[in-house]
Motif scaffolding. Structure first.
Motif, PDB file in Angstrom:
ATOM      1  N   GLU A   1       3.396   7.526  -0.236  1.00 47.24           N
ATOM      2  CA  GLU A   1       1.336   7.054  -0.444  1.00 47.24           C
ATOM      3  C   GLU A   1       1.818   6.239  -0.184  1.00 47.24           C
ATOM      4  OE1 GLU A   1       1.397   7.876  -4.876  1.00 47.24           O
ATOM      5  OE2 GLU A   1      -1.184   7.032  -4.417  1.00 47.24           O
ATOM      6  N   ALA A   2       2.110   4.575  -0.222  1.00 52.54           N
ATOM      7  CA  ALA A   2       1.641   3.559   0.858  1.00 52.54           C
ATOM      8  C   ALA A   2       1.577   3.853   1.995  1.00 52.54           C
ATOM      9  CB  ALA A   2       2.708   2.182   0.110  1.00 52.54           C
ATOM     10  N   LEU A   3       1.860   4.365   3.112  1.00 49.87           N
ATOM     11  CA  LEU A   3       1.575   5.052   3.765  1.00 49.87           C
ATOM     12  C   LEU A   3      -0.160   5.478   3.921  1.00 49.87           C
ATOM     13  CD1 LEU A   3       5.109   6.127   5.643  1.00 49.87           C
ATOM     14  CD2 LEU A   3       3.995   3.870   5.999  1.00 49.87           C
ATOM     15  N   LEU A   4       0.288   6.421   3.024  1.00 47.34           N
ATOM     16  CA  LEU A   4      -1.438   6.557   3.173  1.00 47.34           C
ATOM     17  C   LEU A   4      -2.704   6.278   3.736  1.00 47.34           C
ATOM     18  CD1 LEU A   4       0.371  10.237   1.698  1.00 47.34           C
ATOM     19  CD2 LEU A   4      -0.723  10.096   4.493  1.00 47.34           C
ATOM     20  N   PRO A   5      -3.849   6.125   3.993  1.00 49.31           N
ATOM     21  CA  PRO A   5      -5.129   5.834   3.756  1.00 49.31           C
ATOM     22  C   PRO A   5      -5.203   5.758   2.321  1.00 49.31           C
ATOM     23  CG  PRO A   5      -5.534   7.981   4.907  1.00 49.31           C
ATOM     24  CD  PRO A   5      -3.602   7.958   4.088  1.00 49.31           C
TER      25      PRO A   5
END
Lengths: 192, 505
Positions: A38-42
């Motif tokens: 989730e941290a990677l996603l926008p």
């Protein structure tokens, strides 16, 4: 009455202890990968992937329900990062790595209805009722959440124009190499 | 590399045919002022300058046109007197041909210097910081081509406690001879500039490194520097890229600058000899940087040589002044053939970093088809940074930029030695430039994504706060309504009791 109180207390305490121990030793660990993904996603929860927001997409990715290429906003770079995190093989052939895009309001079509303002996840649209709206290009992520809500099709995504500081030298093709001056003189005197 | 070099000598670099003469031996020509100048606002490393002059305004030569914006930036001045005709976009001197913001100046033909310029008869009495300040105000940038604002380097060297000032007169790029010519013509001014820079940086010693293929320049500089004990002239062996910062420091002092560090880490700072000349003009005469010496060379230039051109003159005009071209060039280059930029056309302006304009013929340009790497290893031997160009290129071909970074992509100085020696004509430097550009774009995208995440969090917090406030207001209203209803009921009950009491009475 005392017998009843005593027996129920013992029963409650025993069951509580048993549940506590079970909770401690048989706990189902929350998947840490979900949080990391989730941290990677926008994080804009635009919904273009078809999952309920970025946390939904992260869960689906970890569960294998979504391909690593599911996020159209993140493009190829994000797909590579996700595949690396999950340790899966990546097929990038289907991903059109489009140039970054920004929303732009056609001023002659905007009727000032404020619907796009309410949907923008980054508060990138500025405007007031019956006033022409405008997009703050520094804040727009090009997620397209606003496009569908515009009743007059005044808001559309446009590719970000390439500017001098942002220009990237194209990757050399296998054809004749041009562009770099290094191959530009023929003499080769000494090797070292 | 140290031990190998001790026993086997320097192994890096290449010896290209230098093509410097006859251009280097021809007398310097001063270009007459063109009718219009196109002064780019992004002629230096860092943020573009912010225009302060207005369209229609009359300016004198040396007047401020644009002020620096941000820490790393430089001021830009009028190269001649005239009227500002426009401030708008023009094609940039860049391979992409993208537009850049520029001030267009219509010359009035008088070429009159501004009266407000601040000359100084005894600059050594000035505070060192005052010299840096004047150099910054004059918009001086590194004249070797990197165009880093010089004042920043002067003031930061003082803070870093730099002991040695290395002056770069290497000029190892083939075809170029502008520094050579400058050292022959203006040796006294350069030495004065060097002494001013010593004063500004607090360094004790200046070493001027000049390639030994320029005996006239070495002689002129040695003569000019003879009276001053703190300026030494040292010939260095001609070898490309000895004029690169790290290689010159290593050759002159024996110290290797660590990866990712500045030369200040080993107690030195490197400036170009052209920058010393500019510093001399700024501090002694008060004249800002408005023109520069550049080499016009290449097989198609009828009379090759060095030209002093005003900043903002079009390449086309410079070529015409230098005698014109024999034919349409196969490639037009700004800078040297190894590290310069190929220009899309000649209607682009001269900028502060233009060290040369080369019009190369088809015979000089050798475009080859890229073939497969045969892993001969010549590129690894030629690389002055001790990298493995063949391995890095292989990773970049497979889009594995991280792998290339692990092999030291960030240490690559883009000198082009690897591509020059490559037997398979692989455009190695272009791969590295592509990878560096892509990595920078990825970094920018990451920063943007982080900023967007912050905006999303802020919006969610705002929406939650709004919802909470709404709920509170609704609760209050409800409480008020209920209280009002209760009061009404109480009043009604009281009235009823009163009537009952009245009836009873």
């Amino acid at each position: 009455m005392f017998t009843a109180i005593f027996s129920l207390t013992i029963l409650g305490a025993t069951l509580g202890l048993a549940l506590g121990i079970a909770g401690r030793f048989l706990a189902v660990e929350a998947n840490a990968n979900v949080a990391e993904l989730e941290a990677l996603l926008p994080g804009t929860n635009c919904g273009q992937c078809g999952f309920p927001g970025c946390s939904g997409a992260a869960t689906a990715l970890v569960g294998g329900a979504a391909p690593a290429t599911c996020c159209p906003v993140g493009g190829k770079a994000l797909a590579v990062a996700i595949a690396e995190k999950l340790g899966v093989r990546l097929d990038l052939s289907g991903v059109a790595d489009e140039a970054p895009k920004l929303a732009l309001v056609a001023e002659d079509l905007c009727i000032g209805c404020c619907r796009c303002i309410k949907t923008c996840p980054t508060d990138a649209i500025l405007g007031a009722p019956k006033q022409i709206h405008n997009v703050l290009k520094e804040a727009c992520t090009g997620c397209a959440a606003c496009v569908a809500h515009c009743p007059t099709e005044a808001i559309l995504l446009h590719p970000v124009p390439v500017t001098l500081p942002h220009w990237v030298m194209p990757k050399p093709s296998s054809a004749v190499s041009v562009g770099n001056c290094v191959t530009s003189f023929a003499e080769r005197t000494a090797w070292v | 590399m140290g031990l190998m070099e001790k026993f086997f000598g320097i192994s890096w670099g290449i010896h290209p045919e230098d093509h410097k003469r006859p251009a280097a031996d021809a007398a310097t020509r001063v270009m007459p002022m063109p009718e219009r100048l196109y002064i780019s606002l992004a002629q230096h490393l860092g943020a573009p300058a912010l225009p302060t002059a207005l369209v229609g305004q009359k300016v004198k030569k040396g007047e401020l046109l644009a002020k620096p914006q941000g820490v790393v930036s430089a001021a830009i001045h009028a190269p001649t007197s005239g009227v500002i005709a426009a401030i708008g976009e023009i094609p940039a001197p860049h391979p992409s041909g993208l537009p850049v913001l520029a001030v267009t100046l219509a010359a009035d033909g008088e070429d009159a210097w501004s009266e407000t310029l601040q000359a100084c008869d005894d600059p050594f009495a000035l505070e060192p910081d005052e010299i840096s300040r004047r150099v910054a105000a004059a918009g001086v940038v590194g004249m070797g081509g990197a165009t880093f604002p010089s004042a920043l380097k002067l003031s930061s060297s003082r803070k870093a406690g730099v002991t040695t000032l290395i002056m770069n007169g290497g000029e190892c790029e083939p075809y170029l001879s502008c520094d050579d010519r400058l050292m022959r013509d203006e040796a006294a001014a350069i030495v004065d500039g060097i002494r001013l820079m010593l004063h500004a940086t607090g360094a004790k010693l200046a070493i001027v490194g000049i390639e030994n293929n320029k005996p006239e320049a070495i002689h002129a500089m040695q003569t000019a520097a003879a009276p001053f004990g703190d300026v030494r002239v040292r010939p260095v062996p001609a070898r490309y890229p000895v004029g690169s910062e790290k290689q010159l420091v290593q050759t002159l002092t024996g110290k290797e600058i660590p990866a990712g560090a500045l030369p200040a880490e080993v107690g030195v700072v490197v400036h170009n000899v052209g920058t010393a000349k500019a510093v001399h003009e700024v501090v002694r005469l008060g004249r800002p940087l408005v023109s520069r010496m550049l080499t016009v060379n290449g097989g198609l230039v009828k009379t090759p040589g060095n030209v002093v051109a005003p900043l903002g003159a079009l390449v086309e005009e410079v070529l015409a002044f230098a005698g014109g071209l024999a034919a349409a060039p196969a490639r037009l280059i700004m800078g040297g053939p190894m590290m310069g930029m190929s220009l899309p056309h000649a209607r682009v302006p001269v900028v502060k970093g233009t060290s040369g304009i080369l019009a190369l013929s088809g015979a000089e340009v050798a475009d080859h088809r890229e073939e497969s790497c045969i892993r001969c290893g010549h590129c690894a031997r030629a690389c002055p940074m001790g990298l493995l160009p063949l391995e890095m290129a292989r990773h970049i071909q497979g889009d594995d930029l991280k792998g290339a970074v692990k092999l030291g992509l960030k240490d690559c100085i883009a000198c082009g030695c690897c591509a020059y020696v490559c037997q398979s004509h692989i455009p190695l430097v272009q791969y590295f430039a592509h990878a560096k550009g892509t990595l920078a774009a990825e970094d920018r995208a990451r920063l943007r994504a982080d900023a967007a995440k912050k905006l999303v969090t802020a919006r969610n917090a705002r929406l939650a706060a709004e919802a909470r406030e709404k709920a509170e207001v609704a609760a209050r209203r409800k409480a008020e309504r209920e209280a009002a209803a209760a009061a009404k009921a109480a009043v009604a009950a009281a009235a009823e009791t009163a009537t009952e009491a009245g009836a009873a009475a």
